[in-house]
Design an enzyme around this catalytic site. Structure first.
Site, mmCIF file in Angstrom:
data_model
loop_
_atom_site.group_PDB
_atom_site.id
_atom_site.type_symbol
_atom_site.label_atom_id
_atom_site.label_comp_id
_atom_site.label_asym_id
_atom_site.label_seq_id
_atom_site.Cartn_x
_atom_site.Cartn_y
_atom_site.Cartn_z
ATOM 1 C CG HIS A 292 0.143 6.173 -0.716
ATOM 2 N ND1 HIS A 292 -0.923 6.820 -1.296
ATOM 3 C CD2 HIS A 292 -0.304 5.710 0.464
ATOM 4 C CE1 HIS A 292 -1.970 6.733 -0.490
ATOM 5 N NE2 HIS A 292 -1.627 6.070 0.588
ATOM 6 C CD GLU B 68 -4.862 6.710 2.305
ATOM 7 O OE1 GLU B 68 -4.753 5.530 2.678
ATOM 8 O OE2 GLU B 68 -3.896 7.477 2.184
ATOM 9 C CG HIS C 283 -1.699 1.218 1.456
ATOM 10 N ND1 HIS C 283 -3.039 1.342 1.163
ATOM 11 C CD2 HIS C 283 -1.331 2.429 1.941
ATOM 12 C CE1 HIS C 283 -3.458 2.549 1.483
ATOM 13 N NE2 HIS C 283 -2.442 3.232 1.956
ATOM 14 C CD GLU C 284 2.166 3.398 3.659
ATOM 15 O OE1 GLU C 284 2.411 4.482 3.107
ATOM 16 O OE2 GLU C 284 1.169 3.200 4.368
#
Lengths: 337, 186
Positions: free
Chosen positions: A187, A260, A183-184
Site C-alpha cells: 500500500h 486492496e 501487503h501493508e
C-alpha cells in the site's frame, strides 16, 4: 505484468485527476443548484440584485446579460467569486492532512512505536520485507488488541509507518505475518495511502461546505428576501448532501476495492509467497474487529480487513474491503501458476 | 498532406524517446537492485571474520572447517558481478556457514558465548536480507527483460544496445521447506 511502478503511475494519474475534478465538481454542483433555485424563486429583480456585487466579473468577461441567461451567469459569477476561498480552504485542509494526517491517525489509534530491542524478530521482519520491496524501512507501531489487524499510513515511502495489533503478531506464523506486512508495505509503495488521504480530505471539504451552509441558513435575517436566500442555500445544501452520500462513497469504493486487490498482488510479488498471505487472511477473517478504530472511518479503508463490526460496515451501505473469500481465492490462484 | 507526415513523424520520434527513456530507467533499477544485493552480501563478508575469531577460542580442533569458510568467503568476494558464478560461490559460503553452526552444537561453551549468539542472529538475519534483496533484484531484472523482449521495446533495445540481465539464483532451502509444508488446508 504490473510492477510496483505501474501502480504508482496509475495512482499518480488518479491523484492528478482527483485534485482537478474535486473543485470543478463542487463548482458545478453549486452552479446547477443555484440555477434551479433561481427558477423556483422566479423573481428576476431579486436575481439581478443578487448579481449586482459580482457584476464586475461578468463585465470583465464581456458577456451580455439577457433575461434568458441571467440565472446562469449569476450562478457562475457567484461561484467565480467564491473560487479563491474554495481553493484556498481546500488547499489548507489538504496541507494539514498531508503533513499531520498520519500522526493524527496514529494518535487516535493509541499506537506505540516498536524499536529493535522491543521485538527484534518483528522489527527485522519488517526491515527485510522493505528490502524485498525496494523501499525504505517504515516505522513500526503496535496497538494493544487481541484481534488480528494491521494498517499502513504515510504520504510517501520516506514518511511511512506500519501498525500491527498485538493479536496479529501473536497469532500468525512468521511467513503469514510476512505476507501481511508485505501487503501493508505494498500500500505504501503503490502510493495508495496518499491517494486515500487526498480522497478523504477532498470529500470532507464538500461536507464542510454543507455544514457551513446549514449554519448560514439558520442565521438568516427575517426580511423579505430571506426566504429566497433560504431556497438558494437549501438547494446547494441538498446537492452537496446528495453528492456526499451517493456519489462520494461510490468513488471511494471503486478506488479502494481495486487497491486492496492490487496490494494483495503486489505483496505476493514481494514475498513470492501468496499462499502465506492467503492463510493469514483466513485467520484474520475470523477476528478482525478492532474497537478503537471504530471512530476513524478513513483508517478502516487502510486496514488489511474491515475492523468495524458487521452492523456498521453494512449500514454504511458499502464495504470498503472486497470480500475476504474472494481475496483468498485470487491469492491461491496465483500460487498455482 | 506534408503536415500529416510531419505530425506522424513527430509522434514516432516522441514514442522512440519515451521508449528509450523507459528502458534506461528499467536498466538503472536493475543496477540499483544489484547494488542492494551486493550491500547485503558485503554485510555477510564483514561479519564472518568476527565469527571466526570467536570460534577459534573455543574450537581449536575444527581448523579444517574454519579454513573452508575463509576460503569460501574469499572466492565469493573475488567474483564481482552477479551471475551464475557468483551464486555458486555464495551457495558454497552458505553451506560452510551451516556446517559451522552445526558443529557448534558440540561445544556448549561456545553456544553459551554471548558474542557467538549475537553473531549467529546477525548472520541469520543477513541471510534473510540477502534473500529479500535478491527477490527485489530479480523483479527489476524481470521488468527490464520483459521490456527488452516485447514489442515495441525490442526494436529500441536492438538499436541502442540494451541487453537482458541474468537472474540471481540462490538456494533458499529453509524458506522453500517452510513454503512447501502444508500449514493450513483449505
Amino acid at each position: 505484468m504490473l510492477t510496483i511502478y505501474d501502480h504508482i503511475a496509475s495512482n499518480n494519474r488518479k491523484t492528478f485527476l482527483l485534485l482537478l475534478l474535486f473543485p470543478l465538481v463542487l463548482c458545478f454542483i453549486v452552479i446547477i443548484a443555484m440555477v434551479i433555485a433561481f427558477y423556483i424563486i422566479a423573481d428576476t429583480q431579486f436575481v439581478y440584485d443578487y448579481l449586482y456585487p459580482y457584476a464586475h466579473i461578468i463585465q470583465n468577461l464581456n458577456i451580455e446579460i439577457t433575461e434568458k441567461n441571467i440565472y446562469f451567469w449569476t450562478a457562475i459569477a457567484y461561484v467565480l467569486n467564491m473560487l479563491p476561498w474554495v481553493f484556498g480552504g481546500g488547499l489548507l485542509w489538504m496541507f494539514i492532512s498531508w503533513n499531520f494526517g498520519d500522526k493524527m491517525i496514529l494518535w487516535g489509534a493509541e499506537a506505540r512505536p516498536l524499536e529493535l530491542k522491543d521485538n527484534p524478530q518483528i522489527y527485522r521482519l519488517v526491515e527485510n520485507v522493505a528490502i524485498a520491496a525496494g523501499l525504505p524501512r517504515p516505522n513500526l507501531y503496535i496497538i494493544n488488541d487481541n484481534s488480528l489487524n494491521a494498517f499502513a499510513t504515510g504520504r510517501n515511502p520516506k514518511h511511512a509507518s506500519v501498525t500491527l495489533t498485538t493479536g496479529i503478531i501473536n497469532k500468525l506464523e512468521p511467513l503469514e505475518l510476512e505476507g501481511v506486512i508485505a501487503h501493508e508495505i505494498a500500500h505504501i509503495g503503490n502510493r495508495d495511502i496518499r491517494l486515500n488521504m487526498l480522497i478523504i480530505t477532498g470529500l470532507s471539504v464538500f461536507g464542510f461546505f454543507a455544514d457551513a451552509l446549514r449554519i448560514r441558513m439558520r442565521h438568516l435575517n427575517n426580511n423579505k428576501d430571506s426566504s429566497k436566500l433560504f431556497i438558494i442555500y437549501l438547494a446547494i445544501f441538498i446537492a452537496l448532501v446528495l453528492f456526499n452520500s451517493l456519489i462520494a462513497p461510490l468513488i471511494q469504493l471503486a478506488i479502494s476495492r481495486r487497491r486492496e486487490y492490487a496490494a494483495d498482488a503486489t505483496g505476493a510479488l514481494i514475498t513470492r509467497n501468496p499462499k502465506a498471505l492467503a492463510s493469514a487472511l483466513q485467520k484474520i477473517s475470523e477476528d478482525a474487529r478492532v474497537e478503537i478504530l471504530d471512530k476513524q472511518k478513513n483508517i478502516s479503508t487502510a486496514c488489511i480487513a474491515d475492523p468495524r463490526d458487521i452492523k456498521s460496515a453494512f449500514s454504511s451501505a458499502f464495504s470498503t474491503h472486497p470480500p475476504i473469500e474472494d481475496r483468498i481465492k485470487r491469492l491461491l490462484q496465483m500460487s498455482r501458476e | 498532406m506534408s503536415q500529416t507526415i510531419l505530425i506522424v513523424l513527430g509522434l514516432v520520434i516522441i514514442s522512440i524517446i519515451m521508449l528509450y527513456n523507459s528502458l534506461v530507467v528499467a536498466r538503472q533499477r536493475v543496477r540499483e537492485g544489484a547494488s542492494d544485493v551486493e550491500t547485503q552480501l558485503k554485510r555477510r563478508y564483514d561479519l564472518i571474520p568476527n565469527l571466526i575469531e570467536t570460534i577459534k577460542g573455543y574450537a581449536k580442533h575444527e581448523k579444517e572447517t574454519l579454513e573452508k569458510v575463509i576460503e569460501a568467503r574469499s572466492s565469493a568476494m573475488n567474483i564481482q558481478s552477479l551471475g551464475e558464478q557468483k551464486s555458486a560461490a555464495e551457495n558454497m559460503l552458505s553451506d560452510t556457514l551451516k556446517s559451522i553452526f552445526a558443529l557448534s552444537e558440540n561445544y556448549p561453551k561456545l553456544q553459551a558465548n554471548e558474542n557467538f549468539l549475537e553473531l549467529q542472529q546477525e548472520l541469520t538475519d543477513t541471510e534473510n536480507k540477502i534473500q529479500a534483496s535478491r527477490r527485489f533484484y530479480n523483479s527489476t531484472v524481470l521488468a527490464l527483460n520483459t521490456k527488452i523482449e516485447t514489442f515495441p521495446g525490442v526494436f529500441i533495445a536492438k538499436i541502442f544496445g540494451f541487453t537482458p540481465e541474468k537472474f540471481f539464483e540462490l538456494s533458499d532451502s529453509e524458506r522453500q521447506a517452510a513454503q512447501e509444508s502444508p500449514k493450513v488446508s483449505f
